[in-house]
Design a protein around this motif. Structure first.
Motif, short mmCIF file in Angstrom:
data_model
loop_
_atom_site.label_atom_id
_atom_site.label_comp_id
_atom_site.label_asym_id
_atom_site.label_seq_id
_atom_site.Cartn_x
_atom_site.Cartn_y
_atom_site.Cartn_z
N ASP A 191 0.82 -1.21 0.00
CA ASP A 191 0.00 0.00 0.00
C ASP A 191 0.86 1.26 0.00
OD1 ASP A 191 -2.46 -1.37 0.07
OD2 ASP A 191 -2.21 -1.73 2.21
N ARG A 193 4.03 3.70 -2.20
CA ARG A 193 4.70 4.02 -3.46
C ARG A 193 5.96 4.80 -3.13
NH1 ARG A 193 1.28 1.06 -4.63
NH2 ARG A 193 -0.24 1.10 -6.33
N SER A 212 -0.54 4.41 1.90
CA SER A 212 -2.00 4.41 1.96
C SER A 212 -2.46 3.62 3.18
CB SER A 212 -2.57 3.77 0.70
OG SER A 212 -3.95 3.48 0.84
N LEU A 247 -1.19 8.57 -4.20
CA LEU A 247 -2.13 8.20 -3.15
C LEU A 247 -3.57 8.32 -3.63
CD1 LEU A 247 -0.51 9.81 0.03
CD2 LEU A 247 -0.95 7.37 -0.34
N GLU A 249 -4.62 7.89 -6.65
CA GLU A 249 -4.85 6.74 -7.51
C GLU A 249 -5.14 5.48 -6.69
OE1 GLU A 249 -1.47 6.31 -10.00
OE2 GLU A 249 -1.83 8.17 -11.11
N MET A 250 -4.55 5.39 -5.50
CA MET A 250 -4.77 4.24 -4.63
C MET A 250 -6.05 4.37 -3.81
SD MET A 250 -1.00 3.12 -3.22
CE MET A 250 -0.32 4.74 -2.88
N SER A 252 -6.81 7.02 -1.63
CA SER A 252 -6.72 7.80 -0.40
C SER A 252 -7.59 9.04 -0.50
CB SER A 252 -5.26 8.21 -0.13
OG SER A 252 -4.45 7.09 0.12
#
Length: 288
Positions: A191, A193, A212, A247, A249-250, A252
């Motif tokens: 989680d 990058r 994240s 973040l 994109e993940m 958050s």
């Protein structure tokens, strides 16, 4: 019900990180984040497990701490236990008695989120406050503006680049390429990058690692640094924007970071990347 203080095994650290993920919320104050423990994995899994502390009541974790240095513990409490007297009293006791294995005798510090009953009790026990830190937040509802530089993921082949920037940015000889490999082997790096700014000659100028806590939760910047040979060119802002975009994109909901208020350059960099400064916070300190 008895509150039990424990040091988890390497495998059980995942349980502590799971509850930390659950406790993250945009409305919550700056607090210990699973990414903080994730970043500590740069020292290895066994070493990280050895510095994590959990407080459990009736089998449920109600507080988590991480000994960030021999004299500093960073901790937080379950949202529904912020004003829980039983929890607060036990924490004060464990922080005050060296034999409990959390803090030693003498001068020590506690980083704890604002609003805890713990702060009231520490004041009654004569604990003071340390130098101010500035929490900074950025909402990620809207797309993040483009950073305008060449961004590359930091992977195994760039581990030395990562270490070189951190050594320069924080004026320390400690970071090595092993930092990245150990961090990436940790349970929360899935989680995370790690990104770098690279110039046209292929030299790395700045790096960031972002963590994240899951979709709809605030992410964390830890660490971000700019190589001393590349300062003053906007790379700190650029790499922070790239991290914020990753973040988002993940999934958050926001991104947060906390830096010493005396580090005016860092505060200015985060503000330039769209972060909003929140009221200053201070660690609690016992001077003797």
């Amino acid at each position: 019900m008895t509150i039990e203080l424990g040091t988890p095994t390497a495998d059980a650290v995942r349980d502590a990180m799971t509850v930390l993920r659950e406790w993250q919320d945009d409305a919550a104050p700056m607090q210990l984040h699973p990414g903080d423990i994730g970043w500590n994995f740069r020292f290895g899994a066994a070493e990280t497990a050895a510095v994590v502390r959990t407080w459990s009541r009736d089998g449920r974790i109600v507080a988590v701490g991480m000994i960030d240095s021999p004299t500093l513990v960073r901790m937080t409490v379950a949202p529904d236990a912020f004003r829980d007297e039983e929890v607060a009293l036990r924490l004060v006791e464990d922080f005050s008695l060296p034999e409990r294995g959390v803090l030693p005798e003498g001068a020590v510090s506690i980083e704890a989120p604002s609003g805890l009953l713990l702060h009231d009790l520490l004041s009654e026990e004569g604990w003071g406050v340390d130098e101010p830190w500035t929490p900074l937040f950025r909402d990620l509802t809207d797309p993040v503006e483009h950073h305008g530089v060449r961004i590359k993921p930091i992977g195994p082949e760039q581990a030395q680049d990562f270490a070189d920037v951190l050594r320069s940015a924080f004026d320390t000889s400690r970071p090595t390429s092993r930092y990245w490999h150990e961090m990436a082997a940790g349970p929360s790096y899935a989680d995370a990058r790690c990104l770098g700014v690279y110039d046209d000659q292929g030299s790395v100028s700045a790096v960031v690692t972002v963590w994240s806590a899951g979709p709809g939760k605030p992410g964390l910047v830890e660490p971000m640094g700019v190589h001393e040979d590349h300062r003053g060119r906007g790379y700190g802002r650029a790499i922070t924007l790239a991290g914020a975009a990753a973040l988002r994109e993940m999934g958050s909901s926001s991104v947060r970071v906390c830096t010493p208020s005396s580090n005016v350059g860092a505060v200015a960099t985060y503000k330039a990347a769209g972060f909003e400064a929140r009221p200053e916070v201070r660690d609690r300190i016992r001077t003797a």
